[in-house]
Scaffold this motif. Sequence first.
Motif, mmCIF file in Angstrom:
data_model
loop_
_atom_site.group_PDB
_atom_site.id
_atom_site.type_symbol
_atom_site.label_atom_id
_atom_site.label_comp_id
_atom_site.label_asym_id
_atom_site.label_seq_id
_atom_site.Cartn_x
_atom_site.Cartn_y
_atom_site.Cartn_z
ATOM 1 N N ALA A 67 15.766 23.062 -5.370
ATOM 2 C CA ALA A 67 15.239 21.711 -5.620
ATOM 3 C C ALA A 67 14.842 21.040 -4.315
ATOM 4 C CB ALA A 67 16.288 20.881 -6.352
ATOM 5 N N PHE A 68 15.664 21.194 -3.287
ATOM 6 C CA PHE A 68 15.412 20.577 -1.986
ATOM 7 C C PHE A 68 14.163 21.167 -1.329
ATOM 8 C CE2 PHE A 68 17.298 19.829 2.514
ATOM 9 C CZ PHE A 68 16.668 18.598 2.597
ATOM 10 N N VAL A 69 14.101 22.496 -1.281
ATOM 11 C CA VAL A 69 12.971 23.181 -0.644
ATOM 12 C C VAL A 69 11.682 22.918 -1.423
ATOM 13 C CG1 VAL A 69 12.003 25.435 -0.088
ATOM 14 C CG2 VAL A 69 14.408 24.971 0.403
ATOM 15 N N GLY A 70 11.752 23.006 -2.757
ATOM 16 C CA GLY A 70 10.565 22.769 -3.570
ATOM 17 C C GLY A 70 10.003 21.373 -3.386
ATOM 18 N N ALA A 71 10.894 20.373 -3.353
ATOM 19 C CA ALA A 71 10.443 18.993 -3.155
ATOM 20 C C ALA A 71 9.842 18.805 -1.772
ATOM 21 C CB ALA A 71 11.609 18.030 -3.363
ATOM 22 N N MET A 72 10.409 19.467 -0.760
ATOM 23 C CA MET A 72 9.851 19.355 0.595
ATOM 24 C C MET A 72 8.440 19.944 0.652
ATOM 25 S SD MET A 72 13.134 20.204 3.068
ATOM 26 C CE MET A 72 12.190 19.900 4.568
ATOM 27 N N ILE A 73 8.259 21.092 0.008
ATOM 28 C CA ILE A 73 6.947 21.754 0.042
ATOM 29 C C ILE A 73 5.910 20.948 -0.731
ATOM 30 C CG2 ILE A 73 5.669 23.785 -0.738
ATOM 31 C CD1 ILE A 73 8.188 25.439 -0.148
ATOM 32 N N PHE A 74 6.236 20.584 -1.964
ATOM 33 C CA PHE A 74 5.281 19.851 -2.785
ATOM 34 C C PHE A 74 5.085 18.423 -2.285
ATOM 35 C CE2 PHE A 74 5.731 23.417 -5.537
ATOM 36 C CZ PHE A 74 4.587 23.438 -6.320
ATOM 37 N N GLY A 75 6.130 17.864 -1.672
ATOM 38 C CA GLY A 75 5.982 16.547 -1.082
ATOM 39 C C GLY A 75 4.961 16.559 0.038
ATOM 40 N N LYS A 76 5.031 17.579 0.882
ATOM 41 C CA LYS A 76 4.062 17.675 1.976
ATOM 42 C C LYS A 76 2.647 17.869 1.442
ATOM 43 C CE LYS A 76 3.286 19.879 6.434
ATOM 44 N NZ LYS A 76 3.823 20.801 7.461
ATOM 45 N N LYS B 297 0.816 -1.204 0.000
ATOM 46 C CA LYS B 297 0.000 0.000 0.000
ATOM 47 C C LYS B 297 0.856 1.263 0.000
ATOM 48 C CE LYS B 297 -3.984 -2.108 2.308
ATOM 49 N NZ LYS B 297 -4.871 -2.072 3.504
ATOM 50 N N VAL B 298 1.947 1.230 0.749
ATOM 51 C CA VAL B 298 2.855 2.373 0.788
ATOM 52 C C VAL B 298 3.477 2.596 -0.588
ATOM 53 C CG1 VAL B 298 4.981 3.273 1.795
ATOM 54 C CG2 VAL B 298 3.349 2.061 3.221
ATOM 55 N N LEU B 299 3.880 1.518 -1.226
ATOM 56 C CA LEU B 299 4.519 1.611 -2.534
ATOM 57 C C LEU B 299 3.588 2.269 -3.550
ATOM 58 C CD1 LEU B 299 6.918 0.899 -4.353
ATOM 59 C CD2 LEU B 299 5.895 -1.349 -4.707
ATOM 60 N N LEU B 300 2.343 1.808 -3.623
ATOM 61 C CA LEU B 300 1.388 2.363 -4.582
ATOM 62 C C LEU B 300 1.027 3.808 -4.239
ATOM 63 C CD1 LEU B 300 -0.998 -0.704 -5.023
ATOM 64 C CD2 LEU B 300 0.594 0.218 -6.717
ATOM 65 N N GLY B 301 0.795 4.075 -2.961
ATOM 66 C CA GLY B 301 0.401 5.420 -2.555
ATOM 67 C C GLY B 301 1.500 6.438 -2.772
ATOM 68 N N ALA B 302 2.730 6.083 -2.453
ATOM 69 C CA ALA B 302 3.844 7.016 -2.603
ATOM 70 C C ALA B 302 4.147 7.293 -4.070
ATOM 71 C CB ALA B 302 5.076 6.461 -1.902
ATOM 72 N N THR B 303 4.070 6.249 -4.909
ATOM 73 C CA THR B 303 4.371 6.429 -6.333
ATOM 74 C C THR B 303 3.390 7.402 -6.981
ATOM 75 O OG1 THR B 303 5.245 4.175 -6.451
ATOM 76 C CG2 THR B 303 4.677 5.227 -8.528
ATOM 77 N N ALA B 304 2.098 7.303 -6.615
ATOM 78 C CA ALA B 304 1.088 8.179 -7.201
ATOM 79 C C ALA B 304 1.307 9.641 -6.821
ATOM 80 C CB ALA B 304 -0.303 7.730 -6.746
ATOM 81 N N ARG B 305 1.925 9.886 -5.668
ATOM 82 C CA ARG B 305 2.135 11.260 -5.202
ATOM 83 C C ARG B 305 3.492 11.821 -5.597
ATOM 84 N NH1 ARG B 305 -1.142 8.600 -1.744
ATOM 85 N NH2 ARG B 305 -2.685 9.755 -0.527
ATOM 86 N N TYR B 306 4.297 11.039 -6.257
ATOM 87 C CA TYR B 306 5.706 11.390 -6.437
ATOM 88 C C TYR B 306 5.958 12.336 -7.614
ATOM 89 C CZ TYR B 306 10.667 10.607 -5.736
ATOM 90 O OH TYR B 306 11.987 10.773 -5.451
ATOM 91 N N MET B 307 5.268 12.138 -8.742
ATOM 92 C CA MET B 307 5.521 12.957 -9.917
ATOM 93 C C MET B 307 5.241 14.444 -9.675
ATOM 94 S SD MET B 307 7.013 11.307 -12.198
ATOM 95 C CE MET B 307 6.880 12.587 -13.432
ATOM 96 N N PRO B 308 4.121 14.809 -9.020
ATOM 97 C CA PRO B 308 3.918 16.235 -8.724
ATOM 98 C C PRO B 308 5.032 16.826 -7.869
ATOM 99 C CG PRO B 308 1.876 15.015 -8.401
ATOM 100 C CD PRO B 308 2.962 13.994 -8.599
ATOM 101 N N THR B 309 5.615 15.996 -7.016
ATOM 102 C CA THR B 309 6.711 16.462 -6.157
ATOM 103 C C THR B 309 7.951 16.773 -6.986
ATOM 104 O OG1 THR B 309 5.849 15.070 -4.368
ATOM 105 C CG2 THR B 309 8.094 15.907 -4.128
ATOM 106 N N ILE B 310 8.257 15.924 -7.956
ATOM 107 C CA ILE B 310 9.406 16.180 -8.840
ATOM 108 C C ILE B 310 9.196 17.468 -9.625
ATOM 109 C CG2 ILE B 310 10.690 15.344 -10.848
ATOM 110 C CD1 ILE B 310 10.219 12.518 -9.913
ATOM 111 N N LEU B 311 8.011 17.644 -10.188
ATOM 112 C CA LEU B 311 7.714 18.843 -10.980
ATOM 113 C C LEU B 311 7.815 20.105 -10.117
ATOM 114 C CD1 LEU B 311 4.712 17.519 -13.103
ATOM 115 C CD2 LEU B 311 6.970 18.187 -13.965
ATOM 116 N N GLY B 312 7.248 20.049 -8.916
ATOM 117 C CA GLY B 312 7.325 21.197 -8.023
ATOM 118 C C GLY B 312 8.755 21.520 -7.635
ATOM 119 N N SER B 313 9.542 20.490 -7.413
ATOM 120 C CA SER B 313 10.950 20.683 -7.079
ATOM 121 C C SER B 313 11.686 21.401 -8.204
ATOM 122 C CB SER B 313 11.601 19.329 -6.796
ATOM 123 O OG SER B 313 12.992 19.456 -6.674
#
Length: 444
Positions: free
Chosen positions: A371-380, A134-150
């Motif tokens: 990149a670090f700050v952007g990923a932290m913000i969009f990751g949250k 469940k963690v694997l599927l949930g995290a993967t779905a949320r990951y691409m927006p985090t990369i773009l925001g970063s």
Amino acid sequence: MEKKLNFKVCGLPAKYFIPFFIIVMASVYFGFMPKVKIYSNDAGTYMATSFIMTIAYLMAVGGLFFWLGNTIPIVNNYLGGACLLPLLGASFLNYVGAVPQELVNGTKVLMGGGFQDAYIAMLLVGSILVMDRKVLLGATARYMPTILGSQVFALGFCMLAGLITGYGIPEALFDIGAPCMSGGSGGAMTTLPALYTSLAGEDMTHMAGQFLCYASIANVLAVVMAAVGGALTSKVKGLNGNGEILRAQGASIQTEGEKRPATSADYVALGSGIFMSFSLYLLGNILGSLPGLSVIPGLAWTIVLGIIIKCTGILPDSFGDNCVYSMNFALKALLPMLIAGIGINSLKFATLAEFFSVGAFIVIFMAVLGAFVGAMIFGKISGLWSYEAGVTAGLCCCNIGGSGDLAVLSAANRMNLLAFASISTRIGGALMVIWIGLLYPLFH
């Protein structure tokens, strides 16, 4: 009462390690190195140390630097010393001529011949199979927006640094910042110069060395930020997931002590884990070479295969555990020598000095920080833990590729997130090339 210094390198206390260390150094500096003759279409015939000599030297030197990095308090807690010292120390030894050329050649043969790929294969497969489905599927779905925001933040910080330093936006963005986020050293040396050549209508391949220098500086900064960020965010509630990436209540990545042991006394099980990890790496390479599928790199296919295996349960967890054993073997036994090998083979002090300037350093620092700050913000925002998102989706987009991922994750103590780091490096690098292709005509 003063804490007793705990010296243990390569699993040995000082009184046992030092005699073995002397044997290795005597072999290197008194003319007893076992050597082999290498034939290369590019370099002709040259002499290199054998695998035994090369590995023994890297284990001795890498292990010693690794212990020093773990022992020096400030370096360990805030500068990623356990990872940074083997990287910089081995590179510096090579720079000052303390590593004989045959040994440099031997390291090049070992690293270029696939040792790094073998290490990555064990870590990559194990880091996926150790995760909860469940963690694997949930995290993967949320990951691409985090990369773009970063990447949006990284580009914005880079432009701001161009104004602050006087470089201007175009030079700071395209000549200094972009090489740090183009998918590793290969992207900096080949992809980006080729892209600029096609966009500018003139040969830009001569900038490859400069781009590689800036990517190397970004790599070191990413390692340091990973260590400093870990120390700082651990003191602030709600920022650090302690190795978990998904913030969902009750979700966790299985680590040592959870549901499965970290390793096994069954060496047949360890061997089967190595075999399965290598086989999945090879299958990924096959898929990445087929017509119609080659748009996805082989290593990315390996990640996809691992996710499919984990999510479908086609491979029983009892066998998946074996891949976890091989991952922990790589982490605990091979990491210091791998980092030392990267330092000698990939990080060149001379190149860093040739193109280094204070202004360029500020631009690179701002790009990596963005990149670090952007990923932290969009990751949250996306439901990920900020620090884990910042390390993987942010800092792992700002290094020299696969070896950079290993260095950053080692400094962050987040090797279990290698699959996400690999996604960032490859997909993130491809996205950055698209960004640059769109932005370049607007400023030229």
